[in-house]
Design an enzyme around this catalytic site. Structure first.
Site, short mmCIF file in Angstrom:
data_model
loop_
_atom_site.label_atom_id
_atom_site.label_comp_id
_atom_site.label_asym_id
_atom_site.label_seq_id
_atom_site.Cartn_x
_atom_site.Cartn_y
_atom_site.Cartn_z
N ASN A 13 43.15 34.29 43.24
CA ASN A 13 42.69 33.43 42.14
C ASN A 13 43.24 33.99 40.82
O ASN A 13 42.96 35.14 40.47
CB ASN A 13 41.16 33.41 42.15
CG ASN A 13 40.58 32.54 41.05
OD1 ASN A 13 41.06 32.58 39.92
ND2 ASN A 13 39.55 31.78 41.36
N HIS A 16 41.94 34.45 35.67
CA HIS A 16 41.72 35.38 34.56
C HIS A 16 43.02 35.88 33.92
O HIS A 16 42.97 36.54 32.88
CB HIS A 16 40.76 36.48 34.98
CG HIS A 16 39.42 35.88 35.31
ND1 HIS A 16 38.71 35.16 34.37
CD2 HIS A 16 38.73 35.79 36.47
CE1 HIS A 16 37.62 34.67 34.95
NE2 HIS A 16 37.60 35.04 36.22
N HIS A 49 40.80 27.55 39.29
CA HIS A 49 39.61 26.74 39.00
C HIS A 49 39.80 26.05 37.66
O HIS A 49 39.82 26.70 36.62
CB HIS A 49 38.38 27.68 38.96
CG HIS A 49 37.07 26.99 38.76
ND1 HIS A 49 35.87 27.67 38.76
CD2 HIS A 49 36.74 25.69 38.55
CE1 HIS A 49 34.88 26.82 38.55
NE2 HIS A 49 35.38 25.61 38.42
N ARG A 51 38.10 24.35 35.12
CA ARG A 51 36.72 24.09 34.69
C ARG A 51 36.68 22.95 33.70
O ARG A 51 37.66 22.69 32.99
CB ARG A 51 36.11 25.34 34.06
CG ARG A 51 35.87 26.47 35.04
CD ARG A 51 35.10 27.60 34.38
NE ARG A 51 33.70 27.27 34.23
CZ ARG A 51 32.72 27.74 34.99
NH1 ARG A 51 32.97 28.60 35.95
NH2 ARG A 51 31.48 27.37 34.78
N ARG A 55 38.12 26.69 30.05
CA ARG A 55 38.05 28.01 29.42
C ARG A 55 39.15 28.96 29.89
O ARG A 55 39.48 29.90 29.21
CB ARG A 55 36.67 28.64 29.63
CG ARG A 55 36.43 29.11 31.04
CD ARG A 55 35.11 29.80 31.18
NE ARG A 55 33.98 28.90 31.01
CZ ARG A 55 32.76 29.17 31.48
NH1 ARG A 55 32.51 30.31 32.08
NH2 ARG A 55 31.78 28.31 31.32
N GLU A 76 40.07 24.67 42.75
CA GLU A 76 38.60 24.69 42.67
C GLU A 76 38.17 23.78 41.53
O GLU A 76 38.75 23.84 40.43
CB GLU A 76 38.10 26.10 42.38
CG GLU A 76 38.31 27.07 43.52
CD GLU A 76 37.82 28.46 43.17
OE1 GLU A 76 37.89 29.31 44.04
OE2 GLU A 76 37.39 28.68 42.02
N THR A 107 30.90 31.08 38.50
CA THR A 107 30.18 30.21 39.41
C THR A 107 29.00 30.98 40.00
O THR A 107 29.18 31.91 40.76
CB THR A 107 31.12 29.73 40.54
OG1 THR A 107 32.33 29.31 39.94
CG2 THR A 107 30.51 28.58 41.31
N GLU A 157 33.36 27.50 52.23
CA GLU A 157 33.63 28.83 51.67
C GLU A 157 32.28 29.46 51.37
O GLU A 157 31.49 28.93 50.58
CB GLU A 157 34.48 28.74 50.40
CG GLU A 157 34.75 30.13 49.84
CD GLU A 157 35.91 30.18 48.85
OE1 GLU A 157 36.85 29.38 48.99
OE2 GLU A 157 35.84 31.05 47.96
N HIS A 200 34.04 35.49 46.25
CA HIS A 200 33.32 35.69 44.98
C HIS A 200 32.85 37.13 44.86
O HIS A 200 32.07 37.60 45.68
CB HIS A 200 32.13 34.74 44.80
CG HIS A 200 31.88 34.47 43.33
ND1 HIS A 200 31.24 35.36 42.50
CD2 HIS A 200 32.26 33.44 42.55
CE1 HIS A 200 31.21 34.86 41.28
NE2 HIS A 200 31.84 33.71 41.27
N1 PXP Z 1 35.78 31.39 45.47
C1 PXP Z 1 35.23 30.50 44.62
C2 PXP Z 1 34.78 29.19 45.16
C3 PXP Z 1 35.12 30.78 43.25
O1 PXP Z 1 34.55 29.87 42.41
C4 PXP Z 1 35.62 31.99 42.76
C5 PXP Z 1 35.58 32.27 41.29
O2 PXP Z 1 36.33 31.33 40.61
C6 PXP Z 1 36.20 32.89 43.68
C7 PXP Z 1 36.25 32.57 45.03
C8 PXP Z 1 36.78 34.19 43.24
O3 PXP Z 1 35.76 35.01 42.72
P1 PXP Z 1 36.18 36.35 41.99
O4 PXP Z 1 36.99 35.96 40.80
O5 PXP Z 1 34.86 36.96 41.64
O6 PXP Z 1 36.96 37.18 42.98
#
Ligand code: PXP
Length: 251
Positions: A13, A16, A49, A51, A55, A76, A107, A157, A200
């Site tokens: 992901n 960030h 993601h 949003r 952001r 996402e 989330t 998930e 997550h």
């Molecule tokens: N899976 C989902 C569905 C999420 O919303 C997120 C965060 O955007 C992640 C995985 C990844 O989480 P993290 O950034 O904490 O590794």
């Protein structure tokens, strides 16, 4: 596209990377550049993601990722009409529906599929018809898994946030019972014909027991990898996660 051979896939992901870019309103760091590096370092797919408040990832990032990636994109998004239209325009490989509150930092909980079953069933139908693999981001809860199966989702998930939080807070008995719940949830979802993913909050310290769950086919990991990239670089940070996942799976 390269054939994917990993027993457990890693979706990186890159949200960030966009957070850092947006902090200064600059054009860098570029999320697509990070995603291509992640692919080279062992990511089987890229997760982003979009949003409602934009952001981190923005619409133009999704355009660039769709055009530039060599591996599948997992988009996402919240189950809103705006996001559905965006997903139908892009037809990404995968769409993961997540709950979204404007004020949250990330989330926070899973999607309440059981409560919103009828609406979500109608919401995902056109996405499925467009060829996207639809996933529900849910807590490890039998009611949510059964509802996800009933509405025709291909994937669940499982939210690993509570397990990771308990670990970070040193609440090991609660962590272990959450891990047990994740294991039971993975077995139930698999028995109902759902593909099982998880994610997550995962870090090097928490990934091994999750990657060891045989039914889990994919992990989506972001924040920790981007943070760790500050110290060792993005490629090595991802390669180490890949190594730990493969080790957990071969043990
Ligand atoms: N899976 C989902 C569905 C999420 O919303 C997120 C965060 O955007 C992640 C995985 C990844 O989480 P993290 O950034 O904490 O590794």
């Amino acid at each position: 596209m390269t054939e994917i051979a990993h027993a457990i896939r890693l979706g990186v992901n890159i949200d960030h990377v966009a957070t850092v870019r947006n902090a200064r309103g600059s054009a860098y760091p570029d999320p697509l550049r990070a995603a291509l590096l992640a692919e080279e370092a062992g990511a089987d797919g890229i997760t982003a993601h979009l949003r409602e408040d934009r952001r981190h990832i923005r619409d133009a990032d999704i355009d660039a990722l769709m055009a530039g990636l060599t591996r599948p994109l997992n988009l996402e998004m919240a189950a809103t009409a705006e996001m559905q239209a965006i997903a139908l325009r892009h037809k990404p490989h995968a769409v993961c529906l997540v709950p979204e509150k404007r004020e949250e930092r990330t989330t926070e909980g899973g999607l309440d599929v059981a409560r919103d079953e009828n609406r979500l069933g109608h919401f995902i139908a056109p996405l499925r018809e467009a060829g996207s693999r639809v996933s529900m981001f849910i807590a490890p809860d039998a009611r949510q898994i059964e509802a996800s199966a009933r509405i025709g989702a291909a994937v669940v998930e499982l939210h690993t946030g509570a397990y990771c939080d308990f670990h970070a807070e040193g609440r090991f008995a609660e962590r272990d019972s959450e891990l047990e719940a994740l294991r039971r949830a993975a077995a139930l979802a698999h028995s109902l014909g759902l593909e099982v993913h998880a994610g997550h909050g995962l870090t090097y310290d928490t990934v091994t027991p999750i990657a060891a769950i045989a039914e889990v086919k994919e992990l989506n990991i972001g924040h920790f990898l981007i943070a760790e990239a500050i110290f060792r670089g993005l490629g090595p940070a991802i390669a180490e996660m890949r190594r730990l996942m493969d080790l957990a799976r071969s043990a």
